[in-house]
Design a protein around this motif. Structure first.
Motif, PDB file in Angstrom:
ATOM      1  N   THR A 240       0.850  -1.184   0.000  1.00  0.00           N
ATOM      2  CA  THR A 240       0.000   0.000   0.000  1.00  0.00           C
ATOM      3  C   THR A 240       0.884   1.232   0.000  1.00  0.00           C
ATOM      4  N   THR A 250      -6.077   4.151  -8.001  1.00  0.00           N
ATOM      5  CA  THR A 250      -4.932   3.259  -8.162  1.00  0.00           C
ATOM      6  C   THR A 250      -5.098   2.476  -9.448  1.00  0.00           C
ATOM      7  N   THR A 260      -0.385   4.544  -7.684  1.00  0.00           N
ATOM      8  CA  THR A 260      -1.319   5.204  -6.774  1.00  0.00           C
ATOM      9  C   THR A 260      -1.144   6.707  -6.880  1.00  0.00           C
ATOM     10  N   ASP A 279       3.367  -2.999   3.629  1.00  0.00           N
ATOM     11  CA  ASP A 279       2.242  -3.936   3.641  1.00  0.00           C
ATOM     12  C   ASP A 279       1.599  -3.987   5.039  1.00  0.00           C
TER      13      ASP A 279
END
Length: 956
Positions: A240, A250, A260, A279
């Motif tokens: 992320t 995204t 993103t 993560d």
């Protein structure tokens, strides 16, 4: 909050076009970077790179060209950036982690110039048509050709020289393509690592304050150069990306990456930018148009370690919005990072923390851990207004950011945790801490001259006790004499007027002045004396005559103050006071001396000045009034507020060190302590008596000191033994929990009967059953330390194993500190070597660990030898660097016991031997260490015999 600054339609279209180009180009850049890194990228295309070694500090450098200065020219003003970054979380063929990027900055020319100067540090710039950068115009602006570009190492600039001049009033776009190392140096765009289920995980994260944004992308890296930032991050699908705003969208292409894109930021300074790829998982709260997310390692979130922070954030934000009447943006991401140099960083919308400053386990964390989490969160959230929304113009006024955040952090926590009484703790944790530094001739004003703060090292020096602690104490004083109501009205007006802009302190004084005030002079006249000159006064009241005077308080009265002051070290002092327990009208001391009839008393009447300790000054009295106050402490100490009992002790000990009163008089203020049960006076007393311990724990005086302290602490130890039903329950009161720690810690240190046996028993129980720890979290730091100190190799090795296996960072910190308590020199030397191995001690924890060892009377000389031997090789060249090592704290920590002529000679020699290497952000700390050591030598010489005699008599 709505944006204040906008870009034109044409500029917006240009940015979108650049973004599209960046997404195509970035993939090629990631491949090109590894090839380019092996070359001298500064010289490709015939361009010039200044790679000269910086001139040693003994040789003054005289700037000749615009790029020789550390400050940016004011001819160009940035409006917006479009930044695309791709951090690689897997090492390349050479084992190096890298990132690549592309940036386009839109700027306006306010004064015709043929130079573009922009910050760039440790980036490898890719050639664009033969140069480091490409320039284009907006809205039809004519664009001169680029003549050449080069990098300046000393001032960390990219210079673009043009064949003609930019047009005043026109806007342009400067594009750069670059790569850099995603190093583990804790600054700029960097790498953090941790293990999850035995698998190494890598995070790309950032720390831009104060001068590290230039290490992530070329930028106008000064706080006044605010702009809007459009951020795009390319990252692997299983991670992320986070930045200062919410994700807009995204994209997932056929490649194993996501793209993103984030919403544009508010208009803000470069040092507040944040980029993270991880993560991690998160928990969240979404109510009242506010989204709060707490990000951390998955196991920490699963165990609920982020819940306290989550539940605390909303009420603190609610309080601040109500306090200043200015709304807050709807997103607050907060993330706990395994590797992070600072305690936390107030990046707008994405606040970064050390794990110990954000995560809390109600089963394993102590009351102190809980208060630390609450105060750090409160401090960082306060920055959303004080620093982010309204920002200092230049780093010489850092106190406007940090002093405000430090002051109001106590107000925020008090609102969220009203039973804690933390507003009084500011006297212990900030004011007394600031007094200790500001009483030195080598101190500096809250607001320094801009010419004093130029280099990155000089900027780093501003992040010190003066900016944080003195800044908060002076603001607390200001609020007290204006009244809180007037203060917050003026503050609200100031924040609304300068939202998204930059200020200096005169802007604040003007807005406070507009509210309508009952003070004898203007706010600016009063406060300039507290911010533009260093130090503080000692106010002396003679209750026999009513005379009152002020002088500049210096810990060493023989020291020479070289810094001039146009105010001649005279302050405008608001003196709140009481007479025989009755509050009197505040008196303003506006000159050096005055006469106040009401302060003249007789008989058994007494005067106490600086009630509530609201003023940033010390108080001295005539001998008769001192005697009456000390008698009152002995007979009815609760007739004085606890905070003022703490003040009397702290003032007396420091006045004695300054040779204003006798040391015996200061010691007399502690005789009543056997009756004292409140935390704040005890903490003040122990803090001051610790100076005696530091000065005498290597001398024959220590035995008598230990006996006296044993006599005073024994009743407190017995009190808590009873209150806790023989140590089986926890005191209900927050401050009582702290004072229980004081009682056990000091009782064991001075060998109160039963204390060491108690601790040995607890520790042995734990060693026999490591899966069940019988020690309450509040007492673990104390018990762990004494357990190691009273033990040997077996206890040390057990503690090391528990530290390595600890899953909660705050627990690991307690164990890591305890390991420094050993009395076995070879174990301490082994531990020092561990600090050079990041697989054993994380780089962010190395400085703290070394300081902890130096706190140990056995460890101090070992640390001093360790640091001197490795100063050049390890601390400056190879291992740490300024971004991950607190040189200032290291120097002050090592030298706080120095009190002999030989130690002073060693310290001076250390300075001389390393003058060419330099001391970076520890330069001022080294000067202060020399000054403190000089003062310590004089104090010990003059007081040793008298102190020994007094302690011997009183210990019986």
């Amino acid at each position: 909050m709505g944006k204040v600054y906008y870009v034109s339609k044409n500029v917006g279209l240009a940015i979108l076009a650049l973004a599209a180009t960046a997404l195509v180009t970035i993939v090629a850049l990631s491949i090109a970077y590894n090839n380019e890194k092996a070359k001298n990228l500064g010289n490709h295309g015939g361009e010039v790179s200044d790679t000269s070694t910086p001139v040693p500090p003994t040789i003054p450098f005289i700037p000749k060209e615009p790029w020789d200065h550390y400050r940016l020219p004011t001819s160009l003003i940035p409006a917006s950036y479009n930044i695309t970054l791709w951090p690689e979380l897997e090492p390349n063929a050479d084992g190096v982690y890298t990132f690549t990027g592309r940036s386009a900055v839109v700027f306006r020319c306010v004064r015709a110039t043929d130079l573009i100067i922009i910050h760039c540090h440790k980036l490898n710039l890719t050639s664009i048509r033969g140069h480091h950068a490409e320039l284009s115009g907006l809205d039809g602006a004519a664009v001169p050709d680029v003549q050449r570009t080069w990098l300046v190492v000393r001032t960390e600039f990219l210079v673009v020289q043009l064949r003609g001049s930019l047009t005043a009033g026109a806007s342009y776009v400067l594009q750069t393509e670059f790569g850099g190392e995603l190093a583990d140096d804790l600054k700029g765009f960097y790498r953090s690592e941790y293990a999850e289920n035995g698998v190494k995980k890598v995070i790309a994260t950032s720390q831009m304050q104060a001068t590290y944004a230039r290490k992530a992308f070329p930028c106008f890296d000064e706080p006044a150069m605010k702009a809007i930032f459009n951020v795009t991050i390319i990252h692997s699908r299983d991670t992320t990306a986070l930045s200062n705003g919410m994700q807009i969208y995204t994209l997932i292409d056929n490649k194993p990456v996501r793209v993103t894109v984030f919403e544009p930021t508010e208009r803000m300074s470069t040092y507040l930018l944040a980029f993270i790829v991880t993560d991690f998982s998160y928990n969240y709260l979404n109510q009242s148009n506010l989204l709060v997310r707490i990000w951390a390692q998955r196991k920490a979130i699963e165990r609920g370690h982020g819940n306290y922070a989550l539940n605390l954030t909303e009420p603190i934000l609610h309080f601040y919005q109500k306090y200043v009447h200015v709304a807050f943006p709807a997103l607050t991401d907060q993330i706990a990072l395994p590797d992070f140099n600072a305690g936390a960083m107030e990046n707008w919308g994405l606040v970064t923390y050390r794990e110990s400053a954000l995560l809390f386990d109600p089963q394993l964390s102590s009351t102190g851990n809980k208060e630390r989490v609450s105060t750090v969160i409160s401090h960082e959230l306060a920055h959303m207004w004080f620093g982010n929304l309204v920002t200092l113009r230049w780093w010489n006024d850092l106190w406007l950011n940090e002093g405000f955040a430090t002051y109001v952090e106590y107000l925020g926590v008090d609102y969220a945790e009203p039973s804690w009484n933390v507003k009084d703790h500011i006297v212990l944790y900030e004011m007394q801490r600031a007094f200790a530094v500001d009483a030195l001739a080598s101190s500096h004003p809250l607001s320094r001259g801009e010419e004093e703060v130029n280099t990155p090292a000089e900027i780093d020096e501003m992040f010190d006790t003066i900016s944080y602690s003195k800044g908060s104490a002076v603001l607390r004083m200001l609020s007290a004499f204006l009244t809180e109501r007037v203060f917050v009205v003026g503050l609200s007006s100031y924040l609304k007027t300068f939202a998204f802009s930059n200020t200096d302190d005169s802007d604040l004084w003007d807005h406070l002045q507009q509210v309508g005030l009952g003070i004898p002079l203007s706010v600016k006249d009063i406060m300039s004396r507290w911010t533009l000159q260093m130090g503080f006064p000692v106010v002396t009241i003679d209750t026999r005559t009513g005379n009152i005077n002020q002088t500049h308080f210096l810990l060493d009265p023989d020291s020479i103050v070289e810094r001039p002051s146009r105010f001649k070290y005279i302050w405008y002092v608001p003196v709140k006071w009481m007479r025989n327990g009755v509050e009197q009208k505040q008196y303003w001391l506006l000159q050096k001396t005055a006469s106040v009839d009401q302060m003249r008393v007789s008989g058994q009447e007494w005067v106490l000045a600086n009630t509530n300790v609201s003023g940033f000054f010390r108080v001295n009295y005539d001998q008769d009034n001192w005697d009456r106050l000390i008698d009152l402490l002995s007979t009815n100490h609760q007739a004085l507020p606890a905070i003022n009992r703490a003040q009397i002790i702290d003032d007396a000990f420091n006045l004695a060190r300054a040779k204003i009163i006798s040391t015996k008089l200061a010691l007399r203020t502690t005789k009543y302590l056997s009756k004292e049960r409140d935390y704040i006076p005890w903490q003040s007393a122990l803090g001051n008596l610790n100076y005696f311990i530091l000065m005498f724990d290597r001398t024959e005086v220590f035995g008598a000191l230990q006996a006296y302290l044993r006599k005073q602490i024994r009743p407190l130890f017995k009190h808590f033994q009873t209150l806790t039903a023989n140590w089986t329950i926890v005191p209900a009161n927050h401050d009582d929990q702290y004072n229980q720690i004081n009682a056990v810690k000091m009782a064991c240190r001075v060998e109160v009967e039963g204390c060491r046996e108690l601790i040995k028993g607890w520790y042995r129980q734990w060693m026999e059953n490591p899966s069940h720890n019988p020690i309450h979290p509040n007492l673990r730091s104390t018990v762990y330390c004494h357990g190691v100190a009273l033990g040997g190799v077996e206890e040390w090795d057990f503690t090391w194993r528990m530290c390595r296996n600890a899953t909660l960072v705050s627990e690991a910190m307690k164990l890591r500190s305890a390991l420094a308590c050993s009395k076995t020199p070879w174990l301490l030397n082994r531990y020092l070597e561990y600090t050079l191995d990041p697989t054993k001690i994380r780089k962010q924890d190395a400085s703290f660990t070394i300081q902890e060892i130096s706190n140990n009377v056995v460890g101090m000389p070992l640390v001093w030898n360790f640091v001197r031997e490795r100063w050049t090789l390890f601390f400056l060249s190879l291992r740490y660097g300024e971004g991950m090592f607190s040189f200032a704290n290291l120097i002050s920590g090592i030298t706080k016991r120095f009190s002999t002529k030989f130690e002073l000679q060693e310290l001076v020699k250390f300075k001389k031997d390393n003058i060419r290497v330099g001391f970076g952000s520890a330069t001022l700390a080294l000067e202060q260490a020399i000054e403190k050591t000089t003062a310590n030598i004089k104090w010990v010489t003059e007081n040793k015999a008298e102190v020994l005699q007094w302690l011997t008599e009183e210990a019986t």
